[in-house]
Design a protein around this motif. Structure first.
Motif, PDB file in Angstrom:
ATOM      1  N   GLU A 173       0.872  -1.166   0.000  1.00 29.96           N
ATOM      2  CA  GLU A 173       0.000   0.000   0.000  1.00 29.96           C
ATOM      3  C   GLU A 173       0.913   1.221   0.000  1.00 29.96           C
ATOM      4  N   ASN A 180      -1.817  -4.880  -5.111  1.00 31.48           N
ATOM      5  CA  ASN A 180      -2.416  -4.259  -3.937  1.00 31.48           C
ATOM      6  C   ASN A 180      -2.549  -5.284  -2.818  1.00 31.48           C
ATOM      7  N   ARG A 234      -4.525  -5.522  -0.512  1.00 30.70           N
ATOM      8  CA  ARG A 234      -5.879  -5.872  -0.113  1.00 30.70           C
ATOM      9  C   ARG A 234      -6.539  -6.906  -1.027  1.00 30.70           C
ATOM     10  N   PRO A 263      -4.184   4.185  -5.093  1.00 30.17           N
ATOM     11  CA  PRO A 263      -3.153   3.148  -4.957  1.00 30.17           C
ATOM     12  C   PRO A 263      -2.106   3.211  -6.059  1.00 30.17           C
ATOM     13  N   ARG A 269      -4.369   4.495   2.543  1.00 29.42           N
ATOM     14  CA  ARG A 269      -5.721   4.204   2.071  1.00 29.42           C
ATOM     15  C   ARG A 269      -6.648   5.372   2.386  1.00 29.42           C
ATOM     16  N   SER A 328      -9.762  -1.427  -4.577  1.00 28.45           N
ATOM     17  CA  SER A 328      -9.095  -0.402  -3.772  1.00 28.45           C
ATOM     18  C   SER A 328      -9.048   0.942  -4.473  1.00 28.45           C
TER      19      SER A 328
END
Length: 512
Positions: free
Chosen positions: A67, A90, A92, A209, A235, A491
Protein backbone atom coordinates in the motif's frame (compact mmCIF):
# COMPACT_ATOMS: atom_id res chain seq x y z
CA UNK A 1 3.28 17.91 -27.62
CA UNK A 2 5.80 15.75 -25.77
CA UNK A 3 9.13 15.19 -27.53
CA UNK A 4 9.47 11.42 -27.31
CA UNK A 5 13.16 11.55 -28.16
CA UNK A 6 13.78 13.77 -25.13
CA UNK A 7 12.29 11.23 -22.72
CA UNK A 8 14.88 9.24 -20.76
CA UNK A 9 15.25 5.49 -21.22
CA UNK A 10 14.17 4.54 -17.69
CA UNK A 11 11.70 5.91 -15.11
CA UNK A 12 14.51 6.06 -12.52
CA UNK A 13 15.83 9.11 -14.38
CA UNK A 14 12.99 11.15 -12.80
CA UNK A 15 14.28 11.23 -9.19
CA UNK A 16 17.90 11.24 -10.40
CA UNK A 17 17.32 14.46 -12.32
CA UNK A 18 15.65 16.30 -9.45
CA UNK A 19 18.28 15.10 -6.96
CA UNK A 20 20.80 16.95 -9.14
CA UNK A 21 18.68 20.03 -9.94
CA UNK A 22 16.96 20.58 -6.57
CA UNK A 23 18.42 18.13 -4.01
CA UNK A 24 16.80 19.78 -0.97
CA UNK A 25 13.33 20.19 -2.51
CA UNK A 26 10.59 18.00 -0.98
CA UNK A 27 9.69 14.87 -2.92
CA UNK A 28 7.54 12.85 -0.51
CA UNK A 29 5.53 13.58 2.63
CA UNK A 30 4.60 10.70 4.90
CA UNK A 31 3.33 10.69 8.50
CA UNK A 32 4.67 14.17 9.20
CA UNK A 33 8.07 13.46 7.66
CA UNK A 34 9.39 15.02 4.45
CA UNK A 35 11.78 13.19 2.14
CA UNK A 36 13.89 15.40 -0.13
CA UNK A 37 14.83 14.44 -3.68
CA UNK A 38 18.42 13.86 -2.56
CA UNK A 39 17.23 11.53 0.22
CA UNK A 40 14.90 9.70 -2.14
CA UNK A 41 17.62 9.16 -4.74
CA UNK A 42 20.09 7.92 -2.11
CA UNK A 43 17.47 5.46 -0.85
CA UNK A 44 16.75 4.27 -4.39
CA UNK A 45 20.42 3.58 -5.09
CA UNK A 46 20.90 1.77 -1.77
CA UNK A 47 17.75 -0.30 -2.38
CA UNK A 48 18.95 -1.25 -5.85
CA UNK A 49 22.23 -2.48 -4.38
CA UNK A 50 20.30 -4.49 -1.82
CA UNK A 51 18.13 -6.05 -4.52
CA UNK A 52 21.16 -7.14 -6.52
CA UNK A 53 22.64 -8.68 -3.38
CA UNK A 54 19.35 -10.56 -2.92
CA UNK A 55 19.64 -12.13 -6.37
CA UNK A 56 17.56 -9.75 -8.49
CA UNK A 57 18.86 -9.75 -12.08
CA UNK A 58 18.00 -7.69 -15.17
CA UNK A 59 14.85 -9.14 -16.71
CA UNK A 60 13.58 -10.61 -13.44
CA UNK A 61 10.08 -9.89 -12.21
CA UNK A 62 10.12 -8.33 -8.74
CA UNK A 63 6.70 -8.48 -7.11
CA UNK A 64 5.65 -5.82 -4.61
CA UNK A 65 2.61 -6.45 -2.39
CA UNK A 66 1.97 -3.06 -0.89
CA UNK A 67 0.00 0.00 0.00
CA UNK A 68 1.16 3.57 -0.55
CA UNK A 69 4.34 4.49 1.32
CA UNK A 70 7.77 6.02 0.72
CA UNK A 71 9.48 2.61 0.79
CA UNK A 72 7.20 1.46 -2.03
CA UNK A 73 8.17 4.46 -4.16
CA UNK A 74 11.87 3.81 -3.58
CA UNK A 75 11.50 0.15 -4.54
CA UNK A 76 9.71 0.93 -7.80
CA UNK A 77 12.55 3.18 -8.92
CA UNK A 78 15.17 0.74 -7.59
CA UNK A 79 13.68 -2.03 -9.74
CA UNK A 80 14.13 0.30 -12.72
CA UNK A 81 17.82 0.74 -11.87
CA UNK A 82 18.16 -3.05 -11.81
CA UNK A 83 16.25 -3.41 -15.12
CA UNK A 84 13.81 -5.69 -13.29
CA UNK A 85 10.08 -5.51 -13.97
CA UNK A 86 8.09 -4.31 -10.96
CA UNK A 87 4.93 -6.39 -10.49
CA UNK A 88 2.57 -4.15 -8.55
CA UNK A 89 -0.02 -5.89 -6.37
CA UNK A 90 -2.42 -4.26 -3.94
CA UNK A 91 -2.10 -5.85 -0.51
CA UNK A 92 -5.88 -5.87 -0.11
CA UNK A 93 -6.32 -8.51 -2.80
CA UNK A 94 -7.36 -11.95 -1.60
CA UNK A 95 -4.84 -14.73 -0.98
CA UNK A 96 -6.09 -16.49 -4.12
CA UNK A 97 -5.56 -13.39 -6.28
CA UNK A 98 -2.09 -12.66 -4.89
CA UNK A 99 -1.05 -16.28 -5.39
CA UNK A 100 -2.35 -16.28 -8.97
CA UNK A 101 -0.28 -13.23 -9.81
CA UNK A 102 2.84 -14.58 -8.12
CA UNK A 103 2.54 -17.80 -10.10
CA UNK A 104 1.70 -16.23 -13.46
CA UNK A 105 4.37 -13.52 -13.30
CA UNK A 106 7.09 -15.99 -12.30
CA UNK A 107 8.40 -13.48 -9.77
CA UNK A 108 12.02 -13.92 -8.64
CA UNK A 109 11.23 -12.45 -5.23
CA UNK A 110 8.29 -10.79 -3.48
CA UNK A 111 8.55 -7.76 -1.18
CA UNK A 112 5.74 -6.94 1.27
CA UNK A 113 5.32 -3.46 2.82
CA UNK A 114 4.36 -4.97 6.16
CA UNK A 115 5.08 -1.81 8.18
CA UNK A 116 2.13 0.09 6.65
CA UNK A 117 -0.20 -2.76 5.76
CA UNK A 118 -1.48 -5.59 7.95
CA UNK A 119 -2.72 -7.28 4.79
CA UNK A 120 0.75 -7.17 3.24
CA UNK A 121 2.16 -8.66 6.43
CA UNK A 122 -0.41 -11.48 6.34
CA UNK A 123 0.50 -12.33 2.73
CA UNK A 124 4.18 -12.28 3.64
CA UNK A 125 3.64 -14.63 6.54
CA UNK A 126 1.71 -17.03 4.29
CA UNK A 127 4.61 -17.04 1.84
CA UNK A 128 7.34 -17.55 4.43
CA UNK A 129 8.79 -14.04 4.04
CA UNK A 130 11.27 -12.69 6.58
CA UNK A 131 11.54 -9.19 8.04
CA UNK A 132 14.26 -6.95 6.68
CA UNK A 133 15.41 -3.32 6.59
CA UNK A 134 13.48 -1.00 4.27
CA UNK A 135 14.41 2.49 3.04
CA UNK A 136 14.05 5.50 5.36
CA UNK A 137 14.73 3.47 8.49
CA UNK A 138 11.66 1.26 8.22
CA UNK A 139 11.11 -2.44 7.67
CA UNK A 140 9.40 -4.73 5.22
CA UNK A 141 9.27 -8.46 4.51
CA UNK A 142 11.25 -10.25 1.82
CA UNK A 143 10.07 -13.53 0.32
CA UNK A 144 12.28 -16.46 -0.65
CA UNK A 145 14.21 -16.55 -3.92
CA UNK A 146 12.52 -18.43 -6.75
CA UNK A 147 15.13 -20.55 -8.52
CA UNK A 148 12.58 -21.35 -11.27
CA UNK A 149 12.37 -17.72 -12.37
CA UNK A 150 13.95 -17.13 -15.76
CA UNK A 151 14.91 -13.55 -16.66
CA UNK A 152 13.34 -11.97 -19.72
CA UNK A 153 15.47 -10.27 -22.41
CA UNK A 154 16.48 -6.68 -21.66
CA UNK A 155 16.17 -3.89 -24.23
CA UNK A 156 18.17 -0.69 -24.00
CA UNK A 157 15.37 1.34 -25.62
CA UNK A 158 12.72 2.58 -23.21
CA UNK A 159 9.89 1.85 -25.63
CA UNK A 160 10.80 -1.85 -25.72
CA UNK A 161 11.75 -2.53 -22.10
CA UNK A 162 8.93 -3.36 -19.64
CA UNK A 163 9.00 -1.26 -16.47
CA UNK A 164 5.87 -2.56 -14.76
CA UNK A 165 3.56 -5.53 -14.90
CA UNK A 166 0.08 -4.61 -13.67
CA UNK A 167 -2.67 -7.18 -13.45
CA UNK A 168 -6.14 -6.02 -14.37
CA UNK A 169 -9.12 -6.72 -12.16
CA UNK A 170 -10.62 -9.72 -13.89
CA UNK A 171 -14.36 -10.38 -13.59
CA UNK A 172 -13.74 -14.10 -13.98
CA UNK A 173 -10.77 -16.42 -14.34
CA UNK A 174 -7.10 -15.56 -14.41
CA UNK A 175 -6.22 -11.84 -14.29
CA UNK A 176 -4.26 -10.44 -17.24
CA UNK A 177 -0.77 -9.00 -16.75
CA UNK A 178 -0.41 -5.73 -18.67
CA UNK A 179 3.19 -5.02 -19.72
CA UNK A 180 3.88 -1.28 -19.57
CA UNK A 181 7.18 -0.01 -20.91
CA UNK A 182 9.35 2.75 -19.51
CA UNK A 183 8.31 4.86 -22.52
CA UNK A 184 4.62 4.20 -21.79
CA UNK A 185 4.94 5.42 -18.22
CA UNK A 186 7.29 8.33 -18.92
CA UNK A 187 5.04 9.59 -21.70
CA UNK A 188 2.00 9.63 -19.41
CA UNK A 189 4.02 11.16 -16.56
CA UNK A 190 5.14 13.98 -18.86
CA UNK A 191 1.68 14.58 -20.33
CA UNK A 192 -0.01 14.40 -16.92
CA UNK A 193 2.45 16.91 -15.53
CA UNK A 194 1.92 19.20 -18.51
CA UNK A 195 -1.89 19.03 -18.53
CA UNK A 196 -2.08 19.77 -14.78
CA UNK A 197 0.33 22.67 -15.17
CA UNK A 198 2.47 21.21 -12.40
CA UNK A 199 5.36 23.16 -10.88
CA UNK A 200 7.87 22.29 -8.13
CA UNK A 201 5.86 24.22 -5.53
CA UNK A 202 2.80 22.00 -6.04
CA UNK A 203 1.78 19.37 -3.52
CA UNK A 204 -0.42 16.47 -4.68
CA UNK A 205 -2.45 14.00 -2.64
CA UNK A 206 -1.22 10.43 -3.14
CA UNK A 207 -4.10 8.31 -1.90
CA UNK A 208 -4.94 6.52 -5.15
CA UNK A 209 -3.15 3.15 -4.96
CA UNK A 210 0.25 3.25 -6.62
CA UNK A 211 -0.31 -0.43 -7.36
CA UNK A 212 -2.90 0.79 -9.89
CA UNK A 213 -1.77 2.47 -13.09
CA UNK A 214 -3.71 5.68 -12.33
CA UNK A 215 -1.88 6.12 -9.02
CA UNK A 216 1.44 5.00 -10.52
CA UNK A 217 1.69 6.92 -13.77
CA UNK A 218 -0.56 9.95 -13.48
CA UNK A 219 -0.28 10.71 -9.77
CA UNK A 220 3.10 9.42 -8.53
CA UNK A 221 5.27 9.61 -11.65
CA UNK A 222 3.46 12.67 -13.03
CA UNK A 223 3.97 14.62 -9.80
CA UNK A 224 7.65 13.72 -9.41
CA UNK A 225 8.30 14.33 -13.12
CA UNK A 226 7.56 18.01 -12.47
CA UNK A 227 9.72 18.17 -9.33
CA UNK A 228 6.59 18.66 -7.22
CA UNK A 229 5.90 16.77 -3.99
CA UNK A 230 3.53 13.95 -3.16
CA UNK A 231 1.76 13.39 0.15
CA UNK A 232 1.50 9.62 0.55
CA UNK A 233 -1.56 8.06 2.19
CA UNK A 234 -1.94 4.25 2.45
CA UNK A 235 -5.72 4.20 2.07
CA UNK A 236 -8.60 6.62 1.69
CA UNK A 237 -10.42 8.21 4.59
CA UNK A 238 -12.84 11.08 3.96
CA UNK A 239 -12.06 12.45 7.43
CA UNK A 240 -8.31 12.46 6.76
CA UNK A 241 -8.77 14.12 3.37
CA UNK A 242 -11.02 16.80 4.83
CA UNK A 243 -8.49 17.52 7.58
CA UNK A 244 -5.65 17.72 5.03
CA UNK A 245 -7.61 20.09 2.81
CA UNK A 246 -8.34 22.36 5.75
CA UNK A 247 -4.61 22.55 6.51
CA UNK A 248 -4.25 24.40 3.21
CA UNK A 249 -1.12 22.73 1.82
CA UNK A 250 -2.56 20.60 -0.99
CA UNK A 251 -2.71 22.22 -4.41
CA UNK A 252 -3.61 19.14 -6.53
CA UNK A 253 -6.31 16.57 -5.87
CA UNK A 254 -6.89 13.59 -8.13
CA UNK A 255 -9.41 10.94 -7.22
CA UNK A 256 -12.24 8.69 -8.27
CA UNK A 257 -15.88 9.84 -8.12
CA UNK A 258 -16.61 7.70 -5.04
CA UNK A 259 -13.90 9.58 -3.15
CA UNK A 260 -15.54 12.93 -3.87
CA UNK A 261 -18.96 11.52 -2.94
CA UNK A 262 -17.64 10.53 0.50
CA UNK A 263 -16.13 13.98 0.98
CA UNK A 264 -19.49 15.58 0.13
CA UNK A 265 -21.31 13.35 2.60
CA UNK A 266 -18.88 14.31 5.36
CA UNK A 267 -18.84 18.05 4.64
CA UNK A 268 -22.60 18.19 4.07
CA UNK A 269 -22.20 20.26 0.93
CA UNK A 270 -20.93 23.34 2.78
CA UNK A 271 -18.30 25.25 0.74
CA UNK A 272 -14.74 24.43 1.76
CA UNK A 273 -11.85 26.88 1.57
CA UNK A 274 -8.63 25.21 0.41
CA UNK A 275 -5.37 25.95 -1.41
CA UNK A 276 -6.38 23.67 -4.29
CA UNK A 277 -5.98 24.95 -7.83
CA UNK A 278 -6.80 21.74 -9.73
CA UNK A 279 -9.20 18.86 -9.05
CA UNK A 280 -9.73 15.85 -11.27
CA UNK A 281 -11.90 12.73 -11.36
CA UNK A 282 -11.15 9.56 -13.26
CA UNK A 283 -11.26 5.80 -12.97
CA UNK A 284 -15.05 5.48 -13.27
CA UNK A 285 -18.00 7.41 -14.74
CA UNK A 286 -18.71 10.85 -13.31
CA UNK A 287 -22.36 11.70 -12.63
CA UNK A 288 -23.44 15.25 -13.65
CA UNK A 289 -24.98 15.85 -10.22
CA UNK A 290 -21.79 14.82 -8.42
CA UNK A 291 -19.69 17.05 -10.65
CA UNK A 292 -21.93 20.05 -9.88
CA UNK A 293 -21.94 19.37 -6.14
CA UNK A 294 -18.15 18.97 -5.95
CA UNK A 295 -17.62 22.20 -7.88
CA UNK A 296 -19.83 24.03 -5.38
CA UNK A 297 -18.00 22.42 -2.48
CA UNK A 298 -14.46 23.24 -3.63
CA UNK A 299 -15.11 26.28 -5.82
CA UNK A 300 -13.21 24.82 -8.80
CA UNK A 301 -14.03 23.05 -12.06
CA UNK A 302 -13.93 19.28 -11.59
CA UNK A 303 -11.94 18.01 -14.55
CA UNK A 304 -12.74 14.63 -16.01
CA UNK A 305 -10.81 12.06 -17.99
CA UNK A 306 -10.75 8.54 -19.30
CA UNK A 307 -8.21 5.76 -19.56
CA UNK A 308 -7.46 2.10 -18.93
CA UNK A 309 -4.58 -0.01 -17.70
CA UNK A 310 -3.68 -1.02 -21.27
CA UNK A 311 -3.13 2.66 -22.18
CA UNK A 312 -0.96 3.54 -19.17
CA UNK A 313 -3.76 4.83 -18.42
CA UNK A 314 -4.70 8.23 -19.85
CA UNK A 315 -6.46 8.49 -23.21
CA UNK A 316 -8.40 11.74 -22.88
CA UNK A 317 -8.83 14.59 -20.44
CA UNK A 318 -10.60 17.93 -20.21
CA UNK A 319 -8.30 20.89 -20.62
CA UNK A 320 -7.11 23.05 -17.75
CA UNK A 321 -7.91 26.25 -19.67
CA UNK A 322 -11.27 25.01 -20.98
CA UNK A 323 -13.31 23.32 -18.24
CA UNK A 324 -16.61 21.81 -19.32
CA UNK A 325 -20.07 21.93 -17.79
CA UNK A 326 -20.96 18.46 -19.10
CA UNK A 327 -19.42 15.09 -18.24
CA UNK A 328 -17.37 14.68 -21.38
CA UNK A 329 -14.05 12.95 -20.78
CA UNK A 330 -12.46 15.66 -22.87
CA UNK A 331 -10.13 15.37 -25.81
CA UNK A 332 -7.42 12.88 -26.68
CA UNK A 333 -4.23 13.90 -24.89
CA UNK A 334 -1.42 15.31 -27.05
CA UNK A 335 0.32 12.56 -29.00
CA UNK A 336 -2.58 10.10 -28.78
CA UNK A 337 -5.04 9.31 -31.57
CA UNK A 338 -8.59 8.01 -31.18
CA UNK A 339 -11.14 6.46 -33.53
CA UNK A 340 -14.80 5.66 -32.97
CA UNK A 341 -15.82 2.83 -35.28
CA UNK A 342 -19.04 1.00 -36.10
CA UNK A 343 -19.57 -2.76 -36.15
CA UNK A 344 -18.00 -2.99 -39.61
CA UNK A 345 -14.86 -1.16 -38.45
CA UNK A 346 -15.74 2.04 -40.33
CA UNK A 347 -15.56 5.52 -38.84
CA UNK A 348 -18.75 6.38 -36.98
CA UNK A 349 -20.36 9.71 -37.76
CA UNK A 350 -20.05 12.57 -35.26
CA UNK A 351 -22.42 12.02 -32.36
CA UNK A 352 -22.97 8.33 -33.13
CA UNK A 353 -21.91 5.66 -30.64
CA UNK A 354 -19.24 3.18 -31.64
CA UNK A 355 -16.28 1.23 -30.35
CA UNK A 356 -13.35 3.36 -29.21
CA UNK A 357 -9.88 2.57 -30.56
CA UNK A 358 -6.70 4.33 -29.45
CA UNK A 359 -3.13 4.58 -30.74
CA UNK A 360 -0.07 6.26 -29.30
CA UNK A 361 3.05 5.99 -27.09
CA UNK A 362 0.81 5.02 -24.17
CA UNK A 363 -0.38 1.69 -25.62
CA UNK A 364 0.90 -1.36 -23.74
CA UNK A 365 3.46 -3.85 -25.01
CA UNK A 366 0.85 -6.58 -24.57
CA UNK A 367 -0.41 -9.09 -22.02
CA UNK A 368 2.40 -11.08 -20.43
CA UNK A 369 2.53 -14.69 -21.64
CA UNK A 370 -0.84 -14.24 -23.38
CA UNK A 371 -0.22 -13.62 -27.11
CA UNK A 372 -3.74 -14.67 -28.08
CA UNK A 373 -5.33 -12.24 -25.63
CA UNK A 374 -3.03 -9.50 -26.91
CA UNK A 375 -3.99 -10.24 -30.50
CA UNK A 376 -7.67 -10.11 -29.55
CA UNK A 377 -7.50 -6.42 -28.54
CA UNK A 378 -4.93 -5.11 -31.04
CA UNK A 379 -6.00 -3.94 -34.50
CA UNK A 380 -3.91 -3.36 -37.64
CA UNK A 381 -1.81 -0.20 -37.57
CA UNK A 382 -1.10 -0.33 -33.84
CA UNK A 383 -4.65 0.47 -32.71
CA UNK A 384 -5.88 -0.80 -29.32
CA UNK A 385 -9.55 -1.69 -29.12
CA UNK A 386 -10.56 -0.37 -25.70
CA UNK A 387 -13.76 -2.42 -25.54
CA UNK A 388 -15.61 0.76 -24.56
CA UNK A 389 -18.43 2.40 -26.46
CA UNK A 390 -18.05 6.12 -27.05
CA UNK A 391 -19.37 8.95 -29.14
CA UNK A 392 -17.31 11.84 -30.43
CA UNK A 393 -18.81 15.24 -31.06
CA UNK A 394 -17.87 17.40 -34.03
CA UNK A 395 -15.39 19.37 -31.89
CA UNK A 396 -13.57 16.15 -30.96
CA UNK A 397 -14.90 15.87 -27.39
CA UNK A 398 -15.39 12.27 -26.26
CA UNK A 399 -18.27 10.87 -24.24
CA UNK A 400 -18.09 7.31 -22.89
CA UNK A 401 -21.35 5.44 -23.38
CA UNK A 402 -20.43 2.16 -21.69
CA UNK A 403 -18.54 -1.09 -21.99
CA UNK A 404 -19.12 -3.24 -25.07
CA UNK A 405 -19.31 -6.33 -22.87
CA UNK A 406 -21.73 -4.64 -20.46
CA UNK A 407 -24.31 -3.98 -23.17
CA UNK A 408 -27.73 -5.32 -22.15
CA UNK A 409 -30.11 -6.42 -24.91
CA UNK A 410 -33.66 -6.21 -23.61
CA UNK A 411 -36.51 -7.14 -25.94
CA UNK A 412 -34.24 -6.41 -28.89
CA UNK A 413 -33.28 -2.94 -27.64
CA UNK A 414 -29.77 -1.92 -26.53
CA UNK A 415 -29.45 -0.72 -22.94
CA UNK A 416 -26.17 0.89 -21.90
CA UNK A 417 -25.78 0.62 -18.10
CA UNK A 418 -23.99 3.97 -17.89
CA UNK A 419 -27.09 5.82 -19.10
CA UNK A 420 -29.24 4.24 -16.37
CA UNK A 421 -26.55 4.82 -13.75
CA UNK A 422 -26.27 8.48 -14.71
CA UNK A 423 -29.99 9.01 -14.06
CA UNK A 424 -29.90 7.06 -10.78
CA UNK A 425 -26.83 8.93 -9.54
CA UNK A 426 -28.56 12.25 -10.14
CA UNK A 427 -31.12 11.42 -7.41
CA UNK A 428 -30.21 13.25 -4.17
CA UNK A 429 -30.54 10.05 -2.12
CA UNK A 430 -28.21 7.95 -4.30
CA UNK A 431 -24.50 7.94 -3.51
CA UNK A 432 -23.57 5.60 -6.38
CA UNK A 433 -25.11 2.85 -8.46
CA UNK A 434 -24.22 -0.02 -10.76
CA UNK A 435 -26.45 -1.51 -13.43
CA UNK A 436 -25.95 -5.02 -14.79
CA UNK A 437 -27.74 -7.46 -17.05
CA UNK A 438 -29.34 -10.71 -15.92
CA UNK A 439 -30.35 -13.62 -18.13
CA UNK A 440 -34.08 -14.35 -18.03
CA UNK A 441 -35.68 -17.77 -18.48
CA UNK A 442 -37.20 -16.70 -21.82
CA UNK A 443 -33.76 -15.92 -23.27
CA UNK A 444 -34.22 -12.18 -22.80
CA UNK A 445 -32.08 -9.97 -20.52
CA UNK A 446 -33.30 -8.02 -17.52
CA UNK A 447 -31.88 -4.77 -16.18
CA UNK A 448 -30.89 -4.92 -12.49
CA UNK A 449 -29.75 -1.85 -10.57
CA UNK A 450 -27.68 -1.98 -7.39
CA UNK A 451 -27.81 1.23 -5.37
CA UNK A 452 -25.80 2.63 -2.47
CA UNK A 453 -27.72 5.37 -0.66
CA UNK A 454 -26.41 8.58 0.82
CA UNK A 455 -26.84 8.13 4.60
CA UNK A 456 -28.20 11.69 4.86
CA UNK A 457 -31.28 10.74 2.80
CA UNK A 458 -33.95 8.08 2.60
CA UNK A 459 -35.88 7.01 -0.46
CA UNK A 460 -38.50 4.38 -1.28
CA UNK A 461 -38.27 1.91 -4.14
CA UNK A 462 -41.31 3.42 -5.89
CA UNK A 463 -39.76 6.89 -5.69
CA UNK A 464 -36.62 5.69 -7.47
CA UNK A 465 -38.73 3.96 -10.12
CA UNK A 466 -40.74 7.13 -10.71
CA UNK A 467 -37.49 9.12 -10.96
CA UNK A 468 -36.15 6.75 -13.61
CA UNK A 469 -39.41 6.66 -15.55
CA UNK A 470 -39.30 10.45 -16.01
CA UNK A 471 -35.98 10.23 -17.90
CA UNK A 472 -35.76 6.75 -19.45
CA UNK A 473 -37.71 4.68 -21.93
CA UNK A 474 -39.62 1.82 -20.26
CA UNK A 475 -37.25 -0.85 -21.65
CA UNK A 476 -34.28 0.90 -19.97
CA UNK A 477 -35.88 0.97 -16.52
CA UNK A 478 -34.62 -1.74 -14.13
CA UNK A 479 -36.70 -4.83 -13.48
CA UNK A 480 -35.25 -4.79 -9.98
CA UNK A 481 -33.57 -2.22 -7.75
CA UNK A 482 -31.39 -3.62 -4.96
CA UNK A 483 -30.22 -1.32 -2.15
CA UNK A 484 -26.87 -2.29 -0.62
CA UNK A 485 -25.01 -0.77 2.37
CA UNK A 486 -21.93 -0.48 0.12
CA UNK A 487 -21.26 -1.56 -3.44
CA UNK A 488 -18.32 -3.97 -3.80
CA UNK A 489 -15.32 -2.01 -5.00
CA UNK A 490 -11.63 -2.44 -5.72
CA UNK A 491 -9.09 -0.40 -3.77
CA UNK A 492 -9.20 2.19 -6.56
CA UNK A 493 -12.91 2.78 -6.00
CA UNK A 494 -13.86 0.94 -9.19
CA UNK A 495 -17.12 -0.96 -8.68
CA UNK A 496 -16.67 -4.71 -9.15
CA UNK A 497 -19.48 -5.39 -11.59
CA UNK A 498 -18.46 -8.99 -12.06
CA UNK A 499 -19.51 -9.69 -8.48
CA UNK A 500 -22.78 -7.83 -8.98
CA UNK A 501 -23.60 -9.72 -12.18
CA UNK A 502 -23.15 -13.00 -10.35
CA UNK A 503 -25.23 -11.75 -7.42
CA UNK A 504 -28.01 -10.63 -9.79
CA UNK A 505 -28.00 -14.01 -11.50
CA UNK A 506 -28.11 -15.95 -8.23
CA UNK A 507 -30.73 -14.00 -6.31
CA UNK A 508 -34.47 -14.85 -6.45
CA UNK A 509 -36.40 -12.83 -9.01
CA UNK A 510 -38.89 -10.28 -7.82
CA UNK A 511 -42.53 -11.20 -8.38
CA UNK A 512 -43.68 -7.61 -8.39
Amino acid sequence: MIDLQALPARISAIPCRWAEVAPHAPALHEDGRTVSYAELWAAIQATAEGLRAQGIRPGDRLMLVSENCAAQVALIFAASLCDAWIVLVNARLSAREVDQIRSHSGARRVVYTSAVSAEARAHGERHGALSGAAPFGGSWMLGPLSEECQPEPVAAAGEAQPAALIYTTGTTGQPKGVMLSHRNLLFIAAVSSQLRGLAPQDRAYGVLPITHVYGLASVMLGTLYAGASLQLVPRFSAEALLSTLREGRLTILQGVPAMYARLLELQGGQPLRTALRFIYAGGSPLAPSLKADVEKLLGLPLHNGYGMTESSPTISQTRLDAPRSDTSVGFAIPGVETRVVDEAGNEARAGEAGELWVRGPNVMLGYYREPELTQAVMRPGGWLNTGDMARQEADGALFIVGRTKELIIRSGFNVYPLEVETVLNAHPAVSQSAVVGRSAPDGNEEVVAFVELDPRHTVRDDELRAWLARSLSPYKCPSEIVVMPALPAASTGKILKGQLRQLAQDMPRSTS
